[in-house]
Scaffold this active site. Structure first.
Site, mmCIF file in Angstrom:
data_model
loop_
_atom_site.group_PDB
_atom_site.id
_atom_site.type_symbol
_atom_site.label_atom_id
_atom_site.label_comp_id
_atom_site.label_asym_id
_atom_site.label_seq_id
_atom_site.Cartn_x
_atom_site.Cartn_y
_atom_site.Cartn_z
ATOM 1 N N ASP A 1 0.933 -1.091 -0.028
ATOM 2 C CA ASP A 1 -0.040 0.074 0.187
ATOM 3 C C ASP A 1 0.892 1.174 -0.029
ATOM 4 O O ASP A 1 1.913 1.023 0.178
ATOM 5 C CB ASP A 1 -0.995 0.129 1.218
ATOM 6 C CG ASP A 1 -1.865 1.320 1.266
ATOM 7 O OD1 ASP A 1 -2.625 1.678 0.300
ATOM 8 O OD2 ASP A 1 -1.750 1.911 2.503
ATOM 9 N N SER A 2 0.346 2.477 -0.269
ATOM 10 C CA SER A 2 0.772 3.529 -0.108
ATOM 11 C C SER A 2 1.497 4.118 1.218
ATOM 12 O O SER A 2 2.224 4.770 1.585
ATOM 13 C CB SER A 2 0.014 4.751 -0.942
ATOM 14 O OG SER A 2 -0.893 4.907 -0.144
ATOM 15 N N CYS B 1 -4.262 -1.330 -2.057
ATOM 16 C CA CYS B 1 -4.413 0.180 -2.218
ATOM 17 C C CYS B 1 -5.431 0.357 -3.471
ATOM 18 O O CYS B 1 -5.254 -0.243 -4.651
ATOM 19 C CB CYS B 1 -3.228 0.760 -2.631
ATOM 20 S SG CYS B 1 -3.191 2.361 -3.188
ATOM 21 N N GLU C 1 -3.585 8.954 8.924
ATOM 22 C CA GLU C 1 -2.215 8.704 9.153
ATOM 23 C C GLU C 1 -1.896 9.294 10.272
ATOM 24 O O GLU C 1 -0.735 8.939 10.819
ATOM 25 C CB GLU C 1 -1.305 9.356 8.044
ATOM 26 C CG GLU C 1 -1.700 8.578 6.363
ATOM 27 C CD GLU C 1 -1.004 7.398 6.495
ATOM 28 O OE1 GLU C 1 -0.099 7.246 6.985
ATOM 29 O OE2 GLU C 1 -1.016 6.761 5.106
ATOM 30 N N CYS D 1 -10.995 3.130 -0.169
ATOM 31 C CA CYS D 1 -9.723 3.487 0.120
ATOM 32 C C CYS D 1 -9.471 2.485 1.349
ATOM 33 O O CYS D 1 -10.199 2.488 2.357
ATOM 34 C CB CYS D 1 -9.468 4.938 0.397
ATOM 35 S SG CYS D 1 -7.845 5.280 0.991
ATOM 36 N N HIS E 1 -7.620 2.932 3.896
ATOM 37 C CA HIS E 1 -7.442 3.712 5.128
ATOM 38 C C HIS E 1 -8.924 3.765 5.762
ATOM 39 O O HIS E 1 -9.214 3.870 7.071
ATOM 40 C CB HIS E 1 -6.984 4.938 4.921
ATOM 41 C CG HIS E 1 -5.688 5.293 4.642
ATOM 42 N ND1 HIS E 1 -4.904 4.699 3.443
ATOM 43 C CD2 HIS E 1 -4.546 5.854 5.525
ATOM 44 C CE1 HIS E 1 -3.948 5.179 3.466
ATOM 45 N NE2 HIS E 1 -3.335 5.758 4.570
#
Length: 273
Positions: free
Chosen positions: A11-12, A74, A153, A185, A187
């Site tokens: 993932d990023s 992702c 994040e 997403c 996240h």
């Protein structure tokens, strides 16, 4: 291919940990090598060409770990790079979009589905196209929510700022009377309680991280590539974590959301691959 080889997940940043978490829960015998591209996040605002290049580098790194399959955890990379990288490798690679789209089609009753994701994911139209191919006539409404990623994040999962931004982003989807919302997403499942409260009890939330783990389980079983049970590996042997930057911050966050403590995260120079 060694069926006891690990699964590569990338993932990023930390969002893909929601996919890793579901794999740990649903496939507890499997080994995982996770890479978070924390030096180059977010991917959602990057061009298709750049995301493909990043994905190719990461896959080359994961191949050095002799992984038996790769999960692109992702949504942006799944949208932009999945079909390209599949042409370049001889092991199974899956993304998170097909599984999420299939679950959304199965969940909707009124045929109105909302998608939230990064700017790249929404602009690509991949989710909408996939859903319509599965069920023609469904109405799909996309909404980019770029601030959700930095909020996650920064660990602001339960904060009044997050509540306010969620309310602003999701108001346009509430006006469309959707009955299903895809958390497009990786996240976003970490904001599930906020999103559920904002949308209301009548809207089903689809978590592609969960659905992707189900798809992976089915894939490994069909290939007879399930890891042998009872290997008695240490945590460091079973789950390995690599990042391109901010190793300690990543380790602390991963420990906070995964089923067990992450004792080590290794920083590498991904540009070497």
């Amino acid at each position: 291919m060694d069926k006891n080889a690990p699964i590569g997940v990338f993932d990023s940043g930390v969002g893909g940990l929601t996919v890793a978490r579901e794999i740990m829960r649903q496939l507890p015998e499997e080994r995982i090598v996770y890479f978070g591209d924390t030096a180059r996040l977010p991917y959602g605002s990057k061009s298709r060409r750049t995301v493909i290049r990043f994905s190719e580098q990461i896959i080359r790194f994961l191949r050095t770990k002799d992984v038996k399959a790769i999960v692109i955890a992702c949504n942006t990379a799944s949208s932009f790079a999945l079909e390209e990288v599949r042409k370049e490798v001889d092991i199974p690679i899956i993304g998170v979009i097909n599984a999420g789209a299939r679950a959304a089609v199965g969940a909707t009753k009124n045929g109105k589905i909302g998608i939230i994701g990064t700017e790249g994911t929404i602009a690509s139209g991949t989710y909408a196209d996939t859903i319509r191919n599965m069920k023609p006539g469904v109405e799909v409404f996309g909404k980019a929510c770029p601030l959700f990623v930095p909020l996650v994040e920064e660990g602001l999962l339960h904060d009044t700022v997050t509540d306010e931004i969620a309310s602003r982003y999701l108001s346009v989807l509430k006006e469309k009377y959707i009955d299903t919302l895809v958390l497009g997403c990786t996240h976003y499942p970490l904001l599930r309680s906020t999103l559920a409260r904002t949308m209301g009890a009548d809207v089903a939330l689809v978590n592609p991280a969960y659905e992707t783990a189900v798809q992976l389980k089915t894939l490994l079983r069909s290939m007879e590539m399930n890891c042998d049970a009872g290997q008695n590996l240490s945590q460091g042997e079973k789950y390995q974590f690599f990042v391109s930057d901010m190793a300690e911050k990543f380790r602390a966050f991963a420990t906070s959301i995964l089923p067990e403590e992450v004792k080590e995260t290794i920083q590498i120079n991904i540009e070497e691959y």
